[in-house]
Design a protein around this motif. Structure first.
Motif, PDB file in Angstrom:
ATOM      1  N   PRO A   1       0.895  -1.042  -0.120  1.00 54.10           N
ATOM      2  CA  PRO A   1      -0.083   0.023   0.040  1.00 54.10           C
ATOM      3  C   PRO A   1       0.965   1.396  -0.004  1.00 54.10           C
ATOM      4  O   PRO A   1       1.820   1.221   0.537  1.00 54.10           O
ATOM      5  N   THR A   2       0.273   2.299  -0.493  1.00 53.67           N
ATOM      6  CA  THR A   2       1.152   3.509  -0.608  1.00 53.67           C
ATOM      7  C   THR A   2       0.905   4.433   0.730  1.00 53.67           C
ATOM      8  O   THR A   2      -0.330   4.603   1.041  1.00 53.67           O
ATOM      9  N   MET A   3       1.907   4.532   1.435  1.00 48.19           N
ATOM     10  CA  MET A   3       1.698   5.259   2.757  1.00 48.19           C
ATOM     11  C   MET A   3       1.735   6.632   2.403  1.00 48.19           C
ATOM     12  O   MET A   3       2.556   7.353   1.528  1.00 48.19           O
ATOM     13  N   PRO A   4       0.965   7.581   3.233  1.00 47.06           N
ATOM     14  CA  PRO A   4       1.253   9.024   3.207  1.00 47.06           C
ATOM     15  C   PRO A   4       2.512   9.573   3.591  1.00 47.06           C
ATOM     16  O   PRO A   4       3.268   8.777   4.461  1.00 47.06           O
ATOM     17  N   SER A   5       3.085  10.656   3.031  1.00 49.70           N
ATOM     18  CA  SER A   5       4.267  11.223   3.490  1.00 49.70           C
ATOM     19  C   SER A   5       4.367  12.088   4.693  1.00 49.70           C
ATOM     20  O   SER A   5       5.317  12.331   5.300  1.00 49.70           O
ATOM     21  N   HIS A   6       3.049  12.623   5.035  1.00 44.02           N
ATOM     22  CA  HIS A   6       2.681  13.615   6.109  1.00 44.02           C
ATOM     23  C   HIS A   6       1.534  12.999   6.733  1.00 44.02           C
ATOM     24  O   HIS A   6       0.409  12.946   5.964  1.00 44.02           O
ATOM     25  N   VAL A   7       1.457  13.153   7.854  1.00 42.65           N
ATOM     26  CA  VAL A   7       0.316  12.888   8.960  1.00 42.65           C
ATOM     27  C   VAL A   7      -0.089  14.126   9.760  1.00 42.65           C
ATOM     28  O   VAL A   7       1.039  14.643  10.337  1.00 42.65           O
ATOM     29  N   GLU A   8      -1.114  14.498  10.018  1.00 41.56           N
ATOM     30  CA  GLU A   8      -1.627  15.679  11.066  1.00 41.56           C
ATOM     31  C   GLU A   8      -2.022  14.793  12.269  1.00 41.56           C
ATOM     32  O   GLU A   8      -2.769  14.015  12.175  1.00 41.56           O
ATOM     33  N   ILE A   9      -1.510  15.280  13.416  1.00 42.08           N
ATOM     34  CA  ILE A   9      -1.864  14.779  14.638  1.00 42.08           C
ATOM     35  C   ILE A   9      -2.552  15.777  15.295  1.00 42.08           C
ATOM     36  O   ILE A   9      -2.324  16.982  15.453  1.00 42.08           O
ATOM     37  N   VAL A  10      -3.765  15.328  15.905  1.00 36.39           N
ATOM     38  CA  VAL A  10      -4.620  16.298  16.745  1.00 36.39           C
ATOM     39  C   VAL A  10      -4.469  15.806  17.990  1.00 36.39           C
ATOM     40  O   VAL A  10      -4.837  14.799  18.549  1.00 36.39           O
ATOM     41  N   GLU A  11      -4.098  16.667  18.991  1.00 36.64           N
ATOM     42  CA  GLU A  11      -3.669  16.443  20.482  1.00 36.64           C
ATOM     43  C   GLU A  11      -5.093  16.476  21.159  1.00 36.64           C
ATOM     44  O   GLU A  11      -5.554  17.739  21.136  1.00 36.64           O
ATOM     45  N   VAL A  12      -5.519  15.729  21.805  1.00 36.59           N
ATOM     46  CA  VAL A  12      -6.754  15.894  22.366  1.00 36.59           C
ATOM     47  C   VAL A  12      -6.672  15.497  23.965  1.00 36.59           C
ATOM     48  O   VAL A  12      -7.449  15.602  24.858  1.00 36.59           O
ATOM     49  N   GLY A  13      -5.376  15.596  24.455  1.00 37.41           N
ATOM     50  CA  GLY A  13      -5.137  15.512  25.734  1.00 37.41           C
ATOM     51  C   GLY A  13      -5.641  16.435  26.710  1.00 37.41           C
ATOM     52  O   GLY A  13      -6.103  16.236  27.750  1.00 37.41           O
ATOM     53  N   LEU A  14      -5.806  17.709  26.171  1.00 38.08           N
ATOM     54  CA  LEU A  14      -6.316  18.798  27.196  1.00 38.08           C
ATOM     55  C   LEU A  14      -7.622  18.674  27.346  1.00 38.08           C
ATOM     56  O   LEU A  14      -8.118  19.204  28.231  1.00 38.08           O
ATOM     57  N   ARG A  15      -8.412  17.846  26.423  1.00 34.45           N
ATOM     58  CA  ARG A  15      -9.820  17.875  26.714  1.00 34.45           C
ATOM     59  C   ARG A  15     -10.241  16.359  27.061  1.00 34.45           C
ATOM     60  O   ARG A  15     -10.685  16.036  28.096  1.00 34.45           O
ATOM     61  N   ASP A  16      -9.951  15.218  26.137  1.00 40.49           N
ATOM     62  CA  ASP A  16     -10.342  14.068  26.452  1.00 40.49           C
ATOM     63  C   ASP A  16      -9.522  13.464  27.438  1.00 40.49           C
ATOM     64  O   ASP A  16     -10.077  12.739  28.222  1.00 40.49           O
ATOM     65  N   GLY A  17      -8.378  13.770  27.492  1.00 42.61           N
ATOM     66  CA  GLY A  17      -7.217  13.282  28.462  1.00 42.61           C
ATOM     67  C   GLY A  17      -7.669  13.868  30.057  1.00 42.61           C
ATOM     68  O   GLY A  17      -7.503  13.025  30.757  1.00 42.61           O
ATOM     69  N   LEU A  18      -7.699  15.257  30.134  1.00 42.35           N
ATOM     70  CA  LEU A  18      -8.183  15.810  31.280  1.00 42.35           C
ATOM     71  C   LEU A  18      -9.466  15.553  32.001  1.00 42.35           C
ATOM     72  O   LEU A  18      -9.644  15.846  33.052  1.00 42.35           O
ATOM     73  N   GLN A  19     -10.526  15.329  30.789  1.00 43.66           N
ATOM     74  CA  GLN A  19     -11.786  15.820  31.336  1.00 43.66           C
ATOM     75  C   GLN A  19     -12.276  14.634  32.892  1.00 43.66           C
ATOM     76  O   GLN A  19     -13.020  15.050  33.422  1.00 43.66           O
ATOM     77  N   ALA A  20     -11.660  13.535  32.696  1.00 44.99           N
ATOM     78  CA  ALA A  20     -12.118  12.658  33.842  1.00 44.99           C
ATOM     79  C   ALA A  20     -11.122  12.612  34.950  1.00 44.99           C
ATOM     80  O   ALA A  20     -11.430  11.962  35.925  1.00 44.99           O
ATOM     81  N   GLU A  21     -10.050  13.460  34.996  1.00 39.30           N
ATOM     82  CA  GLU A  21      -9.240  13.335  35.954  1.00 39.30           C
ATOM     83  C   GLU A  21      -9.706  14.184  37.239  1.00 39.30           C
ATOM     84  O   GLU A  21     -10.385  15.283  37.103  1.00 39.30           O
ATOM     85  N   PRO A  22      -9.555  13.441  38.445  1.00 43.02           N
ATOM     86  CA  PRO A  22     -10.161  13.914  39.769  1.00 43.02           C
ATOM     87  C   PRO A  22      -9.456  15.129  40.275  1.00 43.02           C
ATOM     88  O   PRO A  22     -10.206  16.161  41.161  1.00 43.02           O
ATOM     89  N   VAL A  23      -8.234  15.492  39.962  1.00 43.36           N
ATOM     90  CA  VAL A  23      -7.490  16.733  40.517  1.00 43.36           C
ATOM     91  C   VAL A  23      -7.609  17.646  39.312  1.00 43.36           C
ATOM     92  O   VAL A  23      -7.297  17.639  38.382  1.00 43.36           O
ATOM     93  N   PHE A  24      -8.288  18.989  39.943  1.00 41.75           N
ATOM     94  CA  PHE A  24      -8.187  20.035  38.905  1.00 41.75           C
ATOM     95  C   PHE A  24      -6.600  20.354  38.739  1.00 41.75           C
ATOM     96  O   PHE A  24      -6.044  20.871  39.394  1.00 41.75           O
TER      97      PHE A  24
END
Length: 314
Positions: free
Chosen positions: A4-27
């Motif tokens: 398969p032909t692989m892409p030369s560049h990929v865009e990464i969407v960082e979701v840690g500040l939302r999806d990552g932190l939303q369930a953290e018990p410590v603010f």
């Protein structure tokens, strides 16, 4: 067999500040969230799901959404935010987000658990969000949770995914993300669903969002790459996990993802060493260990002084 032909560049969407932190018990203090975001930008990340305009009573961790957006905004950086309803969309528009993200589960039961609405109710609400966003000149991205399986219903038919995708496109949504909320994706399912979307909504941009619940998150990324997908969502340190799904664990880890992509010859534009340091900072901020592997082991070609390692006896 032709590779398969692989892409030369990929865009990464960082979701840690939302999806990552939303369930953290410590603010995590607002100033620390802003500092982490700016450090991620300095490391080369340019697209963030930065926060969520949900009720502060429901998710106290996201109470500072507008402050984070205002402080982190800079040219060349795209800041999207999750909006659950029209009120959230109005707040997001006022804050000046670059994109709004609506989400619903492919399975009826998980949607009821996750947002206490039926799928039909969710879709009706998105029409109001789309109108508010259009009036403000802000694009809307659509996420489909449990796109690879549901912890209550098991298999989610692929026709359900394509039906939701078509309804998103009818609302003017051009970017559609398939979310593996409970880590039930497999490479076979990834290929099946990517191909189905390519036929059902050929003009949509498809993104993939994996969790590493069963240890195959990066394998599923590779399957997506083989299908031509060039946008992937991930969380620094592997932070996150859905609070409304049994035994759910964190997202695929951003620095582990960057490492795999770069070692495969795919450009991400990200400074891996700098990213590792941000992941370690985040681990301190949430006050517990994170599952990321690269932050513990370091890149493949990192070398050590022989004197720093003990020699076997005998």
């Amino acid at each position: 067999m032709e590779e398969p032909t692989m892409p030369s560049h990929v865009e990464i969407v960082e979701v840690g500040l939302r999806d990552g932190l939303q369930a953290e018990p410590v603010f995590v203090p607002t100033e620390e969230k802003i500092a982490i975001a700016k450090a991620l930008i300095a490391a080369g990340l340019k697209h963030f799901e930065a926060t969520s305009f949900v009720s502060p009573r429901a998710v106290p961790q996201m109470a500072d959404a507008a402050e984070v957006i205002a402080a982190v905004r800079q040219p060349g950086v795209l800041l999207s935010a999750l909006v659950p309803n029209a009120k959230g969309a109005e707040r997001a528009a006022e804050a000046g987000v670059d994109a709004m993200v609506v989400f619903m589960s492919a399975s009826e039961s998980h949607n009821l658990k996750n947002v206490n609405r039926s799928r039909a109710e969710s879709l009706r609400g998105f029409a109001d969000v789309a109108r508010i966003a259009a009036d403000a000149g802000i694009p809307v991205h659509g996420a489909i949770a449990t796109a690879f399986g549901c912890p209550f219903e098991g298999i989610v038919p692929v026709d359900t995914i394509t039906d939701i995708a078509r309804q998103y496109r009818d609302l003017g949504i051009e970017t559609i993300s398939l979310g593996d909320t409970t880590g039930m994706a497999t490479p076979t399912l990834v290929k099946e669903r990517c191909r189905a979307l390519a036929k059902a909504v050929p003009d949509a941009e498809v993104a993939l969002h994996f969790h590493n619940t069963r240890g195959v998150g990066l394998v599923c990324v590779y399957a997506g790459l083989e299908e031509g997908i060039t946008r992937f969502e991930s969380s620094l340190g592997g932070l996150g996990g859905c609070p409304f799904a049994p035994n759910a664990t964190g997202n695929i880890c951003t620095e582990d993802l960057v490492y795999m992509l770069e070692e495969t010859g795919i450009d991400t534009g990200v400074d891996l060493e700098a990213l590792i340091e941000v992941a370690k900072r985040t681990e301190r901020a949430v006050q517990h260990g994170l599952p990321g592997q690269l932050m513990k082991a370091g890149p493949r070609l990192k070398t050590y002084d022989m004197e720093s390692v003990r020699t076997a006896a005998g």
